[in-house]
Design a protein around this motif. Structure first.
Motif, mmCIF file in Angstrom:
data_model
loop_
_atom_site.group_PDB
_atom_site.id
_atom_site.type_symbol
_atom_site.label_atom_id
_atom_site.label_comp_id
_atom_site.label_asym_id
_atom_site.label_seq_id
_atom_site.Cartn_x
_atom_site.Cartn_y
_atom_site.Cartn_z
ATOM 1 N N VAL A 94 20.453 -0.599 42.065
ATOM 2 C CA VAL A 94 20.315 -0.426 43.509
ATOM 3 C C VAL A 94 20.556 1.030 43.913
ATOM 4 O O VAL A 94 19.833 1.586 44.736
ATOM 5 C CB VAL A 94 21.290 -1.366 44.252
ATOM 6 N N LEU A 95 21.559 1.661 43.318
ATOM 7 C CA LEU A 95 21.906 3.032 43.692
ATOM 8 C C LEU A 95 20.948 4.070 43.133
ATOM 9 O O LEU A 95 20.652 5.069 43.793
ATOM 10 C CB LEU A 95 23.336 3.345 43.237
ATOM 11 N N THR A 96 20.466 3.865 41.912
ATOM 12 C CA THR A 96 19.637 4.889 41.284
ATOM 13 C C THR A 96 18.142 4.626 41.401
ATOM 14 O O THR A 96 17.346 5.538 41.215
ATOM 15 C CB THR A 96 19.972 5.025 39.783
ATOM 16 N N HIS A 97 17.742 3.395 41.676
ATOM 17 C CA HIS A 97 16.326 3.010 41.766
ATOM 18 C C HIS A 97 15.584 3.356 40.476
ATOM 19 O O HIS A 97 14.426 3.778 40.494
ATOM 20 C CB HIS A 97 15.629 3.672 42.961
ATOM 21 N N CYS A 98 16.269 3.206 39.345
ATOM 22 C CA CYS A 98 15.687 3.511 38.046
ATOM 23 C C CYS A 98 15.773 2.292 37.137
ATOM 24 O O CYS A 98 16.658 1.471 37.285
ATOM 25 C CB CYS A 98 16.433 4.658 37.371
ATOM 26 N N SER A 99 14.856 2.216 36.206
ATOM 27 C CA SER A 99 14.921 1.149 35.215
ATOM 28 C C SER A 99 15.551 1.707 33.940
ATOM 29 O O SER A 99 15.472 2.907 33.657
ATOM 30 C CB SER A 99 13.525 0.605 34.933
ATOM 31 N N ALA A 100 16.154 0.815 33.161
ATOM 32 C CA ALA A 100 16.807 1.231 31.921
ATOM 33 C C ALA A 100 15.761 1.636 30.896
ATOM 34 O O ALA A 100 14.722 0.997 30.753
ATOM 35 C CB ALA A 100 17.665 0.096 31.389
ATOM 36 N N THR A 101 16.025 2.723 30.197
ATOM 37 C CA THR A 101 15.112 3.204 29.158
ATOM 38 C C THR A 101 15.886 3.469 27.881
ATOM 39 O O THR A 101 17.115 3.498 27.872
ATOM 40 C CB THR A 101 14.394 4.499 29.581
ATOM 41 N N GLY A 102 15.164 3.678 26.817
ATOM 42 C CA GLY A 102 15.749 4.005 25.528
ATOM 43 C C GLY A 102 14.696 4.697 24.688
ATOM 44 O O GLY A 102 13.591 4.971 25.149
ATOM 45 N N TYR A 103 15.014 4.954 23.436
ATOM 46 C CA TYR A 103 14.085 5.630 22.531
ATOM 47 C C TYR A 103 13.695 4.687 21.405
ATOM 48 O O TYR A 103 14.531 3.957 20.876
ATOM 49 C CB TYR A 103 14.722 6.898 21.955
ATOM 50 N N ASN A 104 12.431 4.696 21.038
ATOM 51 C CA ASN A 104 11.996 3.893 19.896
ATOM 52 C C ASN A 104 12.156 4.713 18.618
ATOM 53 O O ASN A 104 12.656 5.839 18.649
ATOM 54 C CB ASN A 104 10.562 3.383 20.093
ATOM 55 N N ARG A 105 11.711 4.159 17.499
ATOM 56 C CA ARG A 105 11.869 4.846 16.203
ATOM 57 C C ARG A 105 11.119 6.166 16.130
ATOM 58 O O ARG A 105 11.490 7.061 15.394
ATOM 59 C CB ARG A 105 11.393 3.952 15.078
ATOM 60 N N ARG A 106 10.071 6.283 16.895
ATOM 61 C CA ARG A 106 9.277 7.520 16.881
ATOM 62 C C ARG A 106 9.806 8.561 17.853
ATOM 63 O O ARG A 106 9.265 9.647 17.966
ATOM 64 C CB ARG A 106 7.830 7.194 17.206
#
Length: 127
Positions: A94-106
Protein backbone atom coordinates in the motif's frame (compact mmCIF):
# COMPACT_ATOMS: atom_id res chain seq x y z
CA UNK A 1 -15.30 7.83 -17.96
CA UNK A 2 -16.94 10.58 -16.02
CA UNK A 3 -16.20 14.23 -16.99
CA UNK A 4 -13.97 13.24 -19.88
CA UNK A 5 -11.35 11.35 -17.88
CA UNK A 6 -9.97 8.09 -19.14
CA UNK A 7 -10.00 5.02 -16.91
CA UNK A 8 -6.21 5.09 -16.51
CA UNK A 9 -6.03 8.71 -15.28
CA UNK A 10 -6.18 9.03 -11.46
CA UNK A 11 -9.08 11.06 -10.08
CA UNK A 12 -6.83 13.34 -8.04
CA UNK A 13 -4.56 14.58 -10.86
CA UNK A 14 -2.54 13.49 -13.83
CA UNK A 15 -0.15 10.56 -13.64
CA UNK A 16 2.87 12.90 -13.65
CA UNK A 17 1.42 14.90 -10.73
CA UNK A 18 0.87 11.70 -8.74
CA UNK A 19 4.46 10.58 -9.45
CA UNK A 20 5.80 13.97 -8.37
CA UNK A 21 3.84 13.84 -5.10
CA UNK A 22 5.15 10.36 -4.35
CA UNK A 23 8.71 11.48 -5.14
CA UNK A 24 8.26 14.42 -2.76
CA UNK A 25 7.08 12.04 -0.01
CA UNK A 26 10.05 9.76 -0.55
CA UNK A 27 12.40 12.74 -0.59
CA UNK A 28 11.01 13.84 2.80
CA UNK A 29 11.62 10.36 4.19
CA UNK A 30 15.17 10.40 2.82
CA UNK A 31 15.88 13.76 4.44
CA UNK A 32 14.36 12.53 7.71
CA UNK A 33 16.64 9.48 7.65
CA UNK A 34 19.68 11.64 6.86
CA UNK A 35 18.78 13.98 9.75
CA UNK A 36 18.44 11.00 12.11
CA UNK A 37 21.86 9.74 11.07
CA UNK A 38 23.42 13.20 11.43
CA UNK A 39 21.90 13.59 14.90
CA UNK A 40 23.22 10.22 16.07
CA UNK A 41 26.67 10.93 14.58
CA UNK A 42 26.73 14.36 16.26
CA UNK A 43 25.74 12.70 19.53
CA UNK A 44 28.64 10.26 19.17
CA UNK A 45 31.05 13.11 18.41
CA UNK A 46 29.81 15.09 21.43
CA UNK A 47 30.03 12.12 23.79
CA UNK A 48 33.49 11.23 22.50
CA UNK A 49 34.71 14.80 22.88
CA UNK A 50 33.39 15.08 26.43
CA UNK A 51 34.83 11.69 27.36
CA UNK A 52 38.23 11.94 25.66
CA UNK A 53 41.26 12.29 27.85
CA UNK A 54 43.76 10.74 25.46
CA UNK A 55 44.79 10.98 21.81
CA UNK A 56 42.65 10.06 18.85
CA UNK A 57 44.03 6.51 18.53
CA UNK A 58 43.42 5.81 22.22
CA UNK A 59 39.80 6.92 21.86
CA UNK A 60 39.00 4.26 19.26
CA UNK A 61 40.30 1.55 21.60
CA UNK A 62 38.61 2.77 24.77
CA UNK A 63 35.61 0.86 26.14
CA UNK A 64 33.72 4.09 26.74
CA UNK A 65 33.90 4.94 23.01
CA UNK A 66 32.42 1.54 22.16
CA UNK A 67 29.66 2.10 24.72
CA UNK A 68 28.96 5.55 23.26
CA UNK A 69 28.83 4.07 19.76
CA UNK A 70 26.40 1.41 20.95
CA UNK A 71 24.03 3.94 22.52
CA UNK A 72 24.20 6.18 19.45
CA UNK A 73 23.20 3.16 17.33
CA UNK A 74 20.29 2.61 19.71
CA UNK A 75 19.32 6.27 19.31
CA UNK A 76 19.43 5.96 15.50
CA UNK A 77 17.32 2.80 15.67
CA UNK A 78 14.69 4.52 17.80
CA UNK A 79 14.61 7.53 15.49
CA UNK A 80 14.17 5.18 12.51
CA UNK A 81 11.06 3.61 14.03
CA UNK A 82 8.65 5.18 11.46
CA UNK A 83 10.24 2.98 8.77
CA UNK A 84 8.91 -0.14 10.54
CA UNK A 85 5.67 0.36 8.61
CA UNK A 86 7.51 -0.55 5.40
CA UNK A 87 8.39 -3.96 6.87
CA UNK A 88 4.75 -4.96 7.44
CA UNK A 89 3.81 -7.17 4.45
CA UNK A 90 0.31 -5.79 3.88
CA UNK A 91 1.27 -2.15 4.36
CA UNK A 92 4.40 -2.40 2.24
CA UNK A 93 2.40 -2.80 -0.97
CA UNK A 94 0.00 0.00 0.00
CA UNK A 95 2.78 2.44 0.90
CA UNK A 96 5.18 1.73 -1.95
CA UNK A 97 2.76 0.75 -4.75
CA UNK A 98 5.36 -1.77 -5.90
CA UNK A 99 5.27 -5.48 -6.52
CA UNK A 100 7.85 -7.86 -5.08
CA UNK A 101 10.70 -8.74 -7.44
CA UNK A 102 13.75 -10.96 -7.39
CA UNK A 103 16.49 -12.24 -9.68
CA UNK A 104 16.44 -15.45 -11.68
CA UNK A 105 19.47 -17.64 -12.42
CA UNK A 106 20.43 -15.49 -15.38
CA UNK A 107 20.42 -12.32 -13.30
CA UNK A 108 17.28 -10.79 -14.79
CA UNK A 109 14.88 -8.97 -12.48
CA UNK A 110 11.59 -10.89 -12.46
CA UNK A 111 8.39 -10.98 -10.41
CA UNK A 112 8.82 -12.73 -7.09
CA UNK A 113 7.73 -16.37 -6.96
CA UNK A 114 8.21 -19.02 -4.30
CA UNK A 115 10.39 -21.97 -5.19
CA UNK A 116 8.56 -24.99 -6.50
CA UNK A 117 8.91 -28.43 -4.96
CA UNK A 118 10.64 -29.61 -8.17
CA UNK A 119 13.54 -27.18 -7.65
CA UNK A 120 13.82 -28.31 -4.02
CA UNK A 121 14.01 -31.94 -5.17
CA UNK A 122 16.85 -31.07 -7.57
CA UNK A 123 18.99 -30.21 -4.59
CA UNK A 124 18.92 -26.46 -5.20
CA UNK A 125 18.99 -24.67 -1.91
CA UNK A 126 19.66 -21.22 -0.61
CA UNK A 127 22.68 -20.72 1.59
Amino acid sequence: AKWGRSASTPLNGSASQVRERSRARLRKLLFYDAACFALSAACLALLTTLDSEHGLLAIARSPSFHANAFWCCVLYSLLSFPFVLFAVPGLQVVLTHCSATGYNRRGACVSFALRTSASKADGLSCL
